[in-house]
Design a protein around this motif. Structure first.
Motif, PDB file in Angstrom:
ATOM      1  N   ALA A   1      -3.262 -32.810  15.177  1.00 53.65           N
ATOM      2  CA  ALA A   1      -1.857 -31.850  15.676  1.00 53.65           C
ATOM      3  C   ALA A   1      -0.984 -32.786  16.765  1.00 53.65           C
ATOM      4  O   ALA A   1      -1.262 -33.558  17.377  1.00 53.65           O
TER       5      ALA A   1
ATOM      6  N   GLU B   1      -8.457 -30.978  13.077  1.00 55.70           N
ATOM      7  CA  GLU B   1      -7.060 -30.366  13.203  1.00 55.70           C
ATOM      8  C   GLU B   1      -6.460 -30.839  14.292  1.00 55.70           C
ATOM      9  O   GLU B   1      -5.411 -31.120  14.913  1.00 55.70           O
ATOM     10  N   ALA B   2      -7.517 -30.686  15.675  1.00 54.95           N
ATOM     11  CA  ALA B   2      -7.127 -30.980  16.921  1.00 54.95           C
ATOM     12  C   ALA B   2      -6.312 -32.253  17.208  1.00 54.95           C
ATOM     13  O   ALA B   2      -5.528 -32.541  17.627  1.00 54.95           O
TER      14      ALA B   2
ATOM     15  N   TYR C   1      -0.064 -24.200  20.982  1.00 51.08           N
ATOM     16  CA  TYR C   1      -0.996 -25.193  20.958  1.00 51.08           C
ATOM     17  C   TYR C   1      -2.176 -24.981  19.765  1.00 51.08           C
ATOM     18  O   TYR C   1      -2.428 -23.819  19.631  1.00 51.08           O
ATOM     19  N   ALA C   2      -2.583 -26.126  19.437  1.00 50.93           N
ATOM     20  CA  ALA C   2      -3.842 -25.890  18.239  1.00 50.93           C
ATOM     21  C   ALA C   2      -4.988 -26.088  19.441  1.00 50.93           C
ATOM     22  O   ALA C   2      -4.894 -27.099  20.128  1.00 50.93           O
TER      23      ALA C   2
ATOM     24  N   ALA D   1      -8.679 -24.161  16.092  1.00 54.19           N
ATOM     25  CA  ALA D   1      -8.553 -25.504  15.406  1.00 54.19           C
ATOM     26  C   ALA D   1      -9.952 -26.380  15.193  1.00 54.19           C
ATOM     27  O   ALA D   1     -10.857 -26.279  16.175  1.00 54.19           O
TER      28      ALA D   1
ATOM     29  N   HIS E   1      -8.745 -26.327  20.510  1.00 56.16           N
ATOM     30  CA  HIS E   1     -10.291 -26.499  19.981  1.00 56.16           C
ATOM     31  C   HIS E   1     -11.272 -26.290  20.941  1.00 56.16           C
ATOM     32  O   HIS E   1     -10.882 -26.775  21.865  1.00 56.16           O
TER      33      HIS E   1
ATOM     34  N   LYS F   1       0.617 -30.858  18.960  1.00 50.51           N
ATOM     35  CA  LYS F   1       0.326 -30.135  20.491  1.00 50.51           C
ATOM     36  C   LYS F   1      -1.042 -29.489  20.298  1.00 50.51           C
ATOM     37  O   LYS F   1      -1.271 -28.541  19.514  1.00 50.51           O
ATOM     38  N   SER F   2      -1.969 -30.281  20.724  1.00 55.17           N
ATOM     39  CA  SER F   2      -3.167 -29.633  20.774  1.00 55.17           C
ATOM     40  C   SER F   2      -4.027 -29.745  22.157  1.00 55.17           C
ATOM     41  O   SER F   2      -3.705 -30.666  23.037  1.00 55.17           O
TER      42      SER F   2
ATOM     43  N   GLN G   1      -2.517 -20.542  22.312  1.00 54.10           N
ATOM     44  CA  GLN G   1      -1.781 -20.466  21.085  1.00 54.10           C
ATOM     45  C   GLN G   1      -0.268 -20.069  21.238  1.00 54.10           C
ATOM     46  O   GLN G   1       0.361 -20.493  20.515  1.00 54.10           O
TER      47      GLN G   1
ATOM     48  N   ILE H   1      -5.608 -36.112  24.631  1.00 59.05           N
ATOM     49  CA  ILE H   1      -5.522 -34.814  24.568  1.00 59.05           C
ATOM     50  C   ILE H   1      -6.181 -34.216  25.718  1.00 59.05           C
ATOM     51  O   ILE H   1      -7.364 -34.508  26.104  1.00 59.05           O
TER      52      ILE H   1
END
Ligand SMILES: Cc1cc2nc3c(=O)[nH]c(=O)nc-3n(C[C@H](O)[C@H](O)[C@H](O)COP(=O)(O)OP(=O)(O)OC[C@H]3O[C@@H](n4cnc5c(N)ncnc54)[C@H](O)[C@@H]3O)c2cc1C
Ligand code: SF4
Ligand code: SF4
Length: 1017
Positions: free
Chosen positions: A774, A770-771, A806-807, A766, A809, A776-777, A802, A853
């Motif tokens: 998201a 995006e992270a 999860y995204a 990600a 990063h 769930k990241s 993944q 996060i």
């Protein structure tokens, strides 16, 4: 200026060393060292650091010895005795040096039996006896006895480090003394040298040799001459250890010294604190290991109720009745390692608990007694006040907390410390409640208070008022001692009931026994040691307890002003003796900003000398040297920081050779940070000392290569074949050893082209935005090691995360480069560069951390630096924000799985799994989470290897001069455990641990992420 004195004086250096020793310790010390080095095989340690390390024990005192001798054989002891006698140098025997009254400190030749003289000489299973050398540690002896179904039952709290010689010297007493007695009740014979060099065998008087019989007759004569005084003045309690055991010929103790009423002359040497003879071997009475134990924890609403109950509870025939008071309960609850155990023993919020243990072979009988305890407590007006612990697991855990009691108490920060001087007065049980009440009032009158704990069964309660020995502590100590002694007399107790006389209770011997018996003690000393060779001025002619010239922290104690690289202000505080509240960080008045006070947290109890579970202290475990022990290091630092190490430049104490030598084998495992009861964090202190040393002396080529490894990686991975030549070509290896000091015996991690950077674009990672957007990241911290040498681990982590939805990063530095925690720079002493890298790291992670996060890392030492060192580098508020979200892979997996957010489909386990925890995982308590994460694999039953440090410890094991030590550490338990399980899958999350396992056992160990990835359905 003379050349610095080598740590070890040997035959070949004796001549050269003599001049320096003469300057440091005088001509007497020089002659002593020279003769010991040339006439014995033992270790001769006369340098300032070694003398300083043996100048203290677990007491408040400090006296520099003439020198230290570590004998390898009995012949060495005999030779040292002869040399000392001829040169007129006093001699002081020592075991673990865990005495609390200053028994093992003195201006003498200190002879340490604990390193080499620790054999079990014989075990007679049928007769239930053993013969041992004096340096053997109690736990080590009991481990040898266990297969025979036997044990030596004088179970002192310091069982993991106390030696049998030291225990006999102090007439030590265990928690279960009500059932088994003190040392004096359990020693059958002692072979020992007198100061004239004769070797005598002390034992039952009926079977003594001629010379021993003469001594027996002499002592009997004294006992008869002083019969009236003995009857009138001798405390009648079992817990009396003051003075010499003159009463062997006129028994006064509640418990007879021998089972048949006969007299054993060895008992005269028990409790003689090294003043009469030097032990060669001891014959011990063993006991059958009880097959079963049950424990009742009685919760009391008031302290007095607990004290008043003790006299009744002992009538049920328990093997122990031990007190833990409210302060201790709260301190234990505040310690994450002890909290669950303590809470399991509580009903509500008691003011005190008594641990009442019953042990024996008939379990039904024990359960019956437990029931009787519940009934008795109800009859005493406390129905439902007993937590019944019939299973051994919780019992063992609670005993560990009780044993750690004193150490828990000593973790108070600031100059006021709980001081040991009246802490083991013993009074008859019927007076216990009145005695403790009255002493509590005494403390209050002196503006302090004490925490009570320990042996309620025998009326010996430990209590230490908080005093500041650097200001008015000595005066208060004397006043409190005088008032306490009056109480002891009033209640017909013993002033010295467990820990011995030493320096702090010697002057009370005459007070306790009167002038007549004191004169008899003098006569005994004169008869056995007429030349006054052994431990002068102890028991006979002792100094005043408050002689400030003998204090470790006299009012003149000062520390050197210092600017530190890390922030130590959390230790730079003072405390209130009544409330124990500490002042604001930075307000303690320490000119070194708190570093000195952090070092002074070591109270010398010697807990770091243990060999059993836990990590602390791997370098001591392989060397058995006081120098390579957390305590030895803390003492070296303390002496250096307070200008007490001869030859050390007071402007740069941390850069001195003495400090560097003491820290050389510290692997920075942080075992002490977790296992040391007062939280001495030597790994962090080593960073500080290394930084100063390098600032003064400059960096070596190896420092630059190690520190700069993350930067080097950017170049090396473009042409990996070039640096990899080092592993493939013999002469390049050897050159590497000569130029860089990297051991030619080691392979280095291989550089590769397919680094994580190269494969990352194929992983569907990600982006930053995006992270952040998201649901769930997670941010994965790909460190230098997993990013460059073990791409598979980082890729596996991405796949697993993944697969769980999860995204993922992977954050980068502002210039697009790799992030680094700066640990290699810290290890090399480059704190400024480390600060710059850490700051870059925080900046990259901050936006994610601010959104809550998780920042997930794979390499324990890299990720955990976000929660540890980076917090004390002066990097502002971003440090706690990011540190608060930093999790190791296993922590994240477990946290999410428990919350139902991590449940990828996994195939069943194919093999047994063995886990080796990285030291930093253990220090931060995350190792059990590796097991929990592995248990997500259907059918997996992972087991944790009970290991200390793997020995590789970052770069330590690669360094040529440390190769042998590193392998010895690995061979302690890790490698044997791996070899014993050839079919097991070995899991190790540390890069260096995996390398050590490959080097030492030829087995590939895997990161948890790879194991989970392999099992993805
Ligand atoms: C946290 C803590 C808890 C403790 N708990 C207890 C407890 O539960 N019960 C208890 O009784 N004590 C306890 N102690 C005190 C101490 O640990 C014990 O007295 C212990 O037995 C001392 O053993 P050591 O090997 O450290 O002896 P050392 O301190 O090294 O020596 C003790 C004495 O024995 C003499 N000695 C040593 N070796 C020889 C030899 N070869 N020949 C002649 N004399 C010798 C020494 O000269 C000295 O006088 C505790 C101490 C601490 C710090
Ligand atoms: S370092 Fe810790 S465990 Fe070791 S003696 Fe000091 S306080 Fe005790
Ligand atoms: S960090 Fe490890 S090696 Fe160093 S003193 Fe602490 S326990 Fe010992």
């Amino acid at each position: 200026m003379n050349a610095p004195l080598p740590g070890l004086v040997t035959r070949s250096t004796a001549e050269r060393a003599a001049a320096t020793i003469a300057r440091l310790g005088g001509p007497e010390a020089a002659r002593l060292a020279h003769r010991l080095a040339t006439e014995t095989q033992g270790e001769v340690l006369f340098d300032a650091g070694s003398r300083g390390r043996y100048a203290t024990d677990a007491s408040i005192y400090q006296v520099m010895p003439l020198g230290v001798f570590v004998p390898r054989t009995h012949q060495d002891v005999a030779a040292a005795l002869a040399i000392a006698r001829e040169l007129g140098a006093p001699l002081l025997s020592r075991g673990a040096g865990s005495s609390q009254c200053g028994q093992t400190v003195g201006a003498a030749l200190v002879v340490d039996a604990s390193k080499h003289l620790r054999k079990v000489l014989a075990i007679d299973e049928k007769a239930m006896t053993a013969e041992v050398e004096p340096g053997i540690v109690l736990d080590a002896l009991n481990a040898r006895l266990k297969p025979h179904g036997l044990w030596f039952p004088v179970d002192v709290s310091t069982s993991a480090q106390a030696t049998i010689g030291g225990m006999a010297g102090n007439n030590s007493c265990g928690s279960r003394s009500i059932a088994y007695g003190n040392m004096v009740h359990n020693v059958l014979g002692i072979d020992a040298w007198l100061s004239d060099g004769s070797e005598l065998s002390f034992g039952p008087v009926a079977s003594l040799g001629a010379k021993e019989r003469e001594i027996a007759d002499f002592v009997r004569g004294l006992a008869e001459a002083h019969a009236g005084d003995i009857e009138a003045r001798w405390p009648k309690v079992m817990r009396r250890v003051g003075g010499y055991n003159l009463d062997i010929f006129r028994p006064q103790s509640e418990r007879p010294y021998t089972s048949d009423g006969s007299v054993n002359l060895a008992h005269l040497l028990v409790g003689s604190e090294g003043t009469l003879a030097a032990y060669r071997s001891l014959r011990l009475k063993l006991a059958p290991l009880p097959r079963s134990k049950v424990l009742g924890v009685v919760n009391f609403p008031t302290f007095r109720a607990a004290m008043a109950a003790a006299q009744h509870l002992v009538t049920l025939g328990p093997t122990a009745v031990e007190l833990v008071d409210r302060t201790m309960i709260e301190l234990a609850r505040a310690n994450p390692a002890f909290r669950p155990t303590m809470e399991a023993a509580l009903i509500g919020a008691p003011a005190a608990i008594l641990l009442v243990e019953f042990s024996g072979d008939d379990r039904r009988e024990l359960l019956r007694r437990l029931k009787a305890l519940v009934e008795m407590v109800a009859d005493l007006g406390l129905p439902g006040a007993v937590v019944e612990m019939a299973d051994e697991g919780p019992q063992k855990a609670l005993w560990e907390v009780r044993k750690a009691g004193l150490n828990i108490m000593m973790s108070l920060k600031g100059d006021g410390k709980p001081v040991s001087f009246i802490e083991d007065c013993a009074v008859p049980l019927e007076h216990l409640a009145d005695y403790t009440d009255a002493l509590t009032e005494v403390f209050a009158r002196h503006g302090t208070r004490g925490t009570w704990y320990a042996h309620a069964s025998v009326g010996t309660l430990h209590v230490r008022p908080i005093l500041d020995m650097r200001s008015d502590g000595a005066a208060k100590m004397r006043s409190i001692a005088e008032e306490a002694s009056a109480l002891v007399r009033k209640f017909k107790g013993a002033y010295s009931g467990e820990h011995g006389d030493g320096l702090c209770r010697g002057e009370w011997i005459a007070w306790q026994f009167g002038a007549g018996i004191d004169a008899a003690f003098r006569a005994i000393k004169q008869r056995l040691d007429p030349i006054g060779l052994f431990a002068p001025n102890r028991i006979v002619d002792p100094p005043r307890m408050d002689d400030a010239s003998l204090f470790r922290y006299p009012p003149t104690y000062r520390t050197i002003p210092l600017k530190t690289a890390l922030d130590w202000s959390a230790w730079n505080v003072q405390n209130d003796p009544l409330t124990e509240a500490t002042s604001a960080p930075g307000s303690g008045g320490d000119p070194s900003g708190g570093l000195a006070k952090a070092v002074e947290m070591c109270n010398n109890n010697g807990h770091c000398r243990k060999f059993d579970a836990g990590t602390m202290c791997p370098s001591f475990r392989v060397t058995r040297d006081e120098k390579h022990l957390t305590r030895g290091r803390a003492n070296t630092l303390r002496l250096a920081l307070s200008g007490q190490l001869e030859g050390v430049d007071v402007a740069e104490p941390l850069a001195s050779d003495a400090v560097q030598e003491a820290l050389a084998l510290c692997v920075g495992c942080k075992g002490c940070k977790r296992d040391c009861p007062t939280g001495v964090d030597m790994a962090r202190m080593k960073i500080e000392a290394t930084a100063r040393r390098k600032a003064v002396r400059g960096f070596t080529l190896r420092d630059r290569c190690i520190g700069g490894l993350p930067a080097l990686a950017r170049v090396a991975r473009r042409v990996p074949w070039l640096p990899n030549l080092r592993n493939r070509v013999g002469w390049v290896r050897r050159l590497g050893e000569r130029w860089l000091g990297i051991s030619a015996k080691r392979s280095l991690p291989a550089w590769r082209r397919d680094t994580f950077d190269r494969v990352a674009p194929t992983l569907g990672l990600a982006s930053r935005d995006e992270a952040l957007a998201a649901d769930k990241s997670v941010v994965l911290f790909v460190d230098t090691f997993n990013g460059n040498f073990e791409t598979e681990n980082a890729v596996a982590a991405v796949r697993v995360l993944q697969a769980a939805g999860y995204a993922v990063h992977v954050a980068r530095a502002a210039d697009g480069g790799e992030l680094c925690c700066g640990r290699t720079l810290l290890a090399a002493g480059m704190t400024e560069e480390a600060r710059a890298r850490a700051s870059e790291l925080l900046a990259a992670f901050l936006p994610f951390a601010e959104r809550g996060i998780a920042i997930v890392g794979l390499e324990p030492s890299c990720l955990l630096s976000l929660r540890d060192e980076i917090q004390v580098m002066g990097l502002g508020e971003s440090a706690p924000t990011v540190g608060g979200q930093a999790l190791l892979f296993e922590e994240f997996v477990v946290r999410e799985a428990r919350a139902g957010r991590f449940a990828p489909a996994l195939q069943p386990a194919a093999r047994p799994i063995l886990v080796h925890g990285h030291c930093h995982q253990k220090a931060f308590g995350t190792a059990p989470k590796v097991l929990e994460a592995l248990r997500l694999i259907p059918g997996a039953e992972p087991t944790l290897i009970e290991s200390s440090c793997c020995g590789m410890a970052g770069t330590f094991g690669y360094e040529a001069e440390h190769y042998e030590t590193s392998m010895a550490m690995a061979e302690l338990s890790l490698l044997p455990a791996v070899r014993l399980a050839p079919d097991a899958l070995v899991v190790a999350d540390g890069t260096s641990c995996r390398h050590q396992i490959a080097d030492g056992a030829g087995r590939e160990a895997l990161h948890l992420a790879r194991v989970l990835c392999d099992r993805l359905a």
